[in-house]
Design a protein around this motif. Structure first.
Motif, PDB file in Angstrom:
ATOM      1  N   ARG A 102     -34.685  -4.344  25.885  1.00 17.13           N
ATOM      2  CA  ARG A 102     -33.975  -3.378  24.926  1.00 17.13           C
ATOM      3  C   ARG A 102     -35.299  -2.348  24.271  1.00 17.13           C
ATOM      4  O   ARG A 102     -35.230  -1.225  24.065  1.00 17.13           O
ATOM      5  N   SER A 103     -36.448  -3.175  24.274  1.00 15.20           N
ATOM      6  CA  SER A 103     -37.847  -2.305  24.262  1.00 15.20           C
ATOM      7  C   SER A 103     -38.088  -1.075  25.059  1.00 15.20           C
ATOM      8  O   SER A 103     -38.354  -0.116  24.859  1.00 15.20           O
ATOM      9  N   ALA A 104     -37.752  -1.635  26.388  1.00 13.84           N
ATOM     10  CA  ALA A 104     -37.977  -0.518  27.568  1.00 13.84           C
ATOM     11  C   ALA A 104     -37.086   0.643  27.470  1.00 13.84           C
ATOM     12  O   ALA A 104     -37.354   1.766  27.758  1.00 13.84           O
ATOM     13  N   VAL A 105     -35.825   0.241  27.148  1.00 18.15           N
ATOM     14  CA  VAL A 105     -34.910   1.315  26.985  1.00 18.15           C
ATOM     15  C   VAL A 105     -35.049   2.214  25.990  1.00 18.15           C
ATOM     16  O   VAL A 105     -35.160   3.428  25.902  1.00 18.15           O
ATOM     17  N   LEU A 106     -35.773   1.629  24.584  1.00  9.32           N
ATOM     18  CA  LEU A 106     -36.181   2.748  23.511  1.00  9.32           C
ATOM     19  C   LEU A 106     -37.265   3.502  23.894  1.00  9.32           C
ATOM     20  O   LEU A 106     -37.330   4.370  23.916  1.00  9.32           O
ATOM     21  N   ALA A 107     -38.207   2.606  24.844  1.00  7.07           N
ATOM     22  CA  ALA A 107     -39.425   3.661  25.088  1.00  7.07           C
ATOM     23  C   ALA A 107     -38.970   4.834  26.108  1.00  7.07           C
ATOM     24  O   ALA A 107     -39.418   5.815  25.832  1.00  7.07           O
ATOM     25  N   VAL A 108     -37.996   4.684  26.923  1.00  7.61           N
ATOM     26  CA  VAL A 108     -37.350   5.708  27.767  1.00  7.61           C
ATOM     27  C   VAL A 108     -36.863   6.810  27.129  1.00  7.61           C
ATOM     28  O   VAL A 108     -36.876   8.021  27.010  1.00  7.61           O
ATOM     29  N   ARG A 109     -36.128   6.310  25.906  1.00 11.12           N
ATOM     30  CA  ARG A 109     -35.443   7.340  25.138  1.00 11.12           C
ATOM     31  C   ARG A 109     -36.350   8.178  24.274  1.00 11.12           C
ATOM     32  O   ARG A 109     -36.304   9.171  24.289  1.00 11.12           O
ATOM     33  N   ALA A 110     -37.089   7.564  23.662  1.00 11.09           N
ATOM     34  CA  ALA A 110     -38.198   8.135  22.577  1.00 11.09           C
ATOM     35  C   ALA A 110     -39.161   8.899  23.342  1.00 11.09           C
ATOM     36  O   ALA A 110     -39.403  10.100  22.841  1.00 11.09           O
ATOM     37  N   LEU A 111     -39.881   8.340  24.389  1.00  9.00           N
ATOM     38  CA  LEU A 111     -40.863   9.107  25.141  1.00  9.00           C
ATOM     39  C   LEU A 111     -40.298  10.225  25.965  1.00  9.00           C
ATOM     40  O   LEU A 111     -40.972  11.503  25.838  1.00  9.00           O
ATOM     41  N   THR A 112     -39.165  10.253  26.384  1.00 12.60           N
ATOM     42  CA  THR A 112     -38.369  11.553  27.048  1.00 12.60           C
ATOM     43  C   THR A 112     -38.088  12.538  25.675  1.00 12.60           C
ATOM     44  O   THR A 112     -38.623  13.699  26.164  1.00 12.60           O
ATOM     45  N   GLU A 113     -37.789  11.961  24.987  1.00 10.77           N
ATOM     46  CA  GLU A 113     -37.445  12.975  23.650  1.00 10.77           C
ATOM     47  C   GLU A 113     -38.727  13.651  23.299  1.00 10.77           C
ATOM     48  O   GLU A 113     -38.621  14.821  22.780  1.00 10.77           O
ATOM     49  N   ALA A 114     -39.694  12.782  23.211  1.00 13.99           N
ATOM     50  CA  ALA A 114     -41.200  13.330  22.845  1.00 13.99           C
ATOM     51  C   ALA A 114     -41.862  14.158  23.572  1.00 13.99           C
ATOM     52  O   ALA A 114     -42.803  14.733  23.533  1.00 13.99           O
ATOM     53  N   GLY A 115     -41.181  14.492  24.935  1.00 13.12           N
ATOM     54  CA  GLY A 115     -41.905  15.412  25.855  1.00 13.12           C
ATOM     55  C   GLY A 115     -42.982  14.659  26.679  1.00 13.12           C
ATOM     56  O   GLY A 115     -43.724  15.153  27.313  1.00 13.12           O
ATOM     57  N   VAL A 116     -43.053  13.332  26.923  1.00 13.61           N
ATOM     58  CA  VAL A 116     -43.741  12.683  27.719  1.00 13.61           C
ATOM     59  C   VAL A 116     -43.586  12.894  29.209  1.00 13.61           C
ATOM     60  O   VAL A 116     -42.395  12.787  29.422  1.00 13.61           O
ATOM     61  N   ARG A 117     -44.660  13.121  29.951  1.00 12.27           N
ATOM     62  CA  ARG A 117     -44.229  13.359  31.586  1.00 12.27           C
ATOM     63  C   ARG A 117     -43.363  12.060  31.998  1.00 12.27           C
ATOM     64  O   ARG A 117     -43.595  10.969  31.754  1.00 12.27           O
ATOM     65  N   ALA A 118     -42.555  12.332  32.764  1.00  9.94           N
ATOM     66  CA  ALA A 118     -41.519  11.533  33.697  1.00  9.94           C
ATOM     67  C   ALA A 118     -42.407  10.247  34.087  1.00  9.94           C
ATOM     68  O   ALA A 118     -41.874   9.124  33.975  1.00  9.94           O
ATOM     69  N   GLY A 119     -43.546  10.632  34.970  1.00  7.23           N
ATOM     70  CA  GLY A 119     -43.748   9.405  35.527  1.00  7.23           C
ATOM     71  C   GLY A 119     -44.473   8.472  34.778  1.00  7.23           C
ATOM     72  O   GLY A 119     -44.527   7.129  34.698  1.00  7.23           O
ATOM     73  N   VAL A 120     -45.062   8.954  33.391  1.00  5.90           N
ATOM     74  CA  VAL A 120     -45.800   7.998  32.560  1.00  5.90           C
ATOM     75  C   VAL A 120     -44.619   7.149  31.908  1.00  5.90           C
ATOM     76  O   VAL A 120     -44.927   6.000  31.691  1.00  5.90           O
ATOM     77  N   THR A 121     -43.566   7.899  31.375  1.00  2.18           N
ATOM     78  CA  THR A 121     -42.566   7.129  30.806  1.00  2.18           C
ATOM     79  C   THR A 121     -41.904   6.154  31.755  1.00  2.18           C
ATOM     80  O   THR A 121     -41.782   5.103  31.075  1.00  2.18           O
ATOM     81  N   GLU A 122     -41.799   6.208  32.952  1.00  5.60           N
ATOM     82  CA  GLU A 122     -41.263   5.443  33.941  1.00  5.60           C
ATOM     83  C   GLU A 122     -42.400   4.171  33.850  1.00  5.60           C
ATOM     84  O   GLU A 122     -41.742   3.114  34.071  1.00  5.60           O
ATOM     85  N   GLU A 123     -43.483   4.391  34.067  1.00  3.41           N
ATOM     86  CA  GLU A 123     -44.438   3.348  34.018  1.00  3.41           C
ATOM     87  C   GLU A 123     -44.562   2.738  32.799  1.00  3.41           C
ATOM     88  O   GLU A 123     -44.916   1.332  32.818  1.00  3.41           O
ATOM     89  N   VAL A 124     -44.351   3.234  31.562  1.00  3.61           N
ATOM     90  CA  VAL A 124     -44.546   2.420  30.539  1.00  3.61           C
ATOM     91  C   VAL A 124     -43.354   1.427  30.345  1.00  3.61           C
ATOM     92  O   VAL A 124     -43.435   0.341  29.968  1.00  3.61           O
ATOM     93  N   ALA A 125     -41.988   1.774  30.795  1.00  2.00           N
ATOM     94  CA  ALA A 125     -40.837   1.136  30.848  1.00  2.00           C
ATOM     95  C   ALA A 125     -41.149  -0.013  31.541  1.00  2.00           C
ATOM     96  O   ALA A 125     -40.671  -1.411  31.461  1.00  2.00           O
ATOM     97  N   ARG A 126     -41.640   0.209  32.936  1.00  2.00           N
ATOM     98  CA  ARG A 126     -41.979  -0.842  33.785  1.00  2.00           C
ATOM     99  C   ARG A 126     -42.743  -1.910  33.318  1.00  2.00           C
ATOM    100  O   ARG A 126     -42.688  -3.179  33.251  1.00  2.00           O
TER     101      ARG A 126
END
Length: 232
Positions: free
Chosen positions: A110-134
């Motif tokens: 659930r924390s990883a899903v939250l990270a993807v939602r929030a960071l995508t919305e915040a304009g974080v680059r896709a590769g970084v967002t994927e790495e954070v979730a991983r």
């Protein structure tokens, strides 16, 4: 942006939206890290910090608090030269226990899903967002693959409390017990002992050069001492 789902959570998260406690310059840390991984100054990064700090300040938490978040971030600062992407690791620290209910087993997912939602919305680059979730998902096992430098840094930083001085380690174990106050004593002792044995059975608790040199021996001594106490 303050009204969006990613900022304020989804129904059932139980997040009090008026609690914005902070410690140790966490907001400033968030702004620096987010600014380093996106190409625009919009949307406003402040509401994301407020939401995350609110989550980390939930009344049910005794150990997984803003103090823990700050400690992990400070350990990442120490270990950052070992990471391939220190900013992604720092963002993963912010999210790794953002959703935390000790009675549930899907907190990391659930924390990883939250990270993807929030960071995508915040304009974080896709590769970084994927790495954070991983990386957030990796904290289920704290077992990074060989060569996973980002994972090694996050896991070592998260587990560094195991190498604390005895008084601090004792305070950590009391706080963990408080978070699991709904579990009867006998069941808690058995479950905690099993976790300690699993950790002690690992060939290495810490994977970074600094962690292995500075934390491994003391962590194992703390774990063994706690296990003996539980047995008594």
């Amino acid at each position: 942006m303050a009204g969006t789902a990613a900022v304020h959570g989804t129904p059932g998260d139980g997040i009090p939206e008026d609690d914005t406690r902070d410690d140790g310059g966490l907001r400033a840390r968030w702004l620096r890290t987010l600014g380093a991984v996106r190409d625009s100054d919009t949307p406003d990064p402040a509401p994301y910090a407020e939401n995350l700090l609110t989550r980390w300040s939930e009344p049910r938490r005794s150990y997984h608090t803003t103090d823990h978040l700050l400690a992990v971030l400070e350990h990442i600062d120490t270990l950052a030269p070992h990471a391939d992407d220190p900013e992604a690791v720092r963002l993963a620290a912010w999210f790794h226990d953002a959703v935390y209910r000790p009675e549930r087993s899907e907190n990391e997912e659930r924390s990883a899903v939250l990270a993807v939602r929030a960071l995508t919305e915040a304009g974080v680059r896709a590769g970084v967002t994927e790495e954070v979730a991983r990386l957030v998902r990796l904290t289920v096992t704290h077992d990074p693959a060989p060569g996973d430098h980002n994972g090694e840094v996050l896991c070592d930083a998260d587990l560094a409390i195991l190498a604390a001085e005895p008084e601090t380690y004792a305070a950590y174990t009391r706080a963990v017990r408080e978070e699991y106050s709904f579990v009867p004593d006998d069941a808690f002792r058995a479950g905690r002992a099993a976790v300690l044995r699993q950790l002690l059975d690992l060939e290495r608790l810490f994977r970074t050069p600094h962690g292995a040199a500075a934390w491994e021996e003391r962590a194992r001594a703390n774990l063994a001492a706690e296990l003996e106490t539980l047995g008594n």
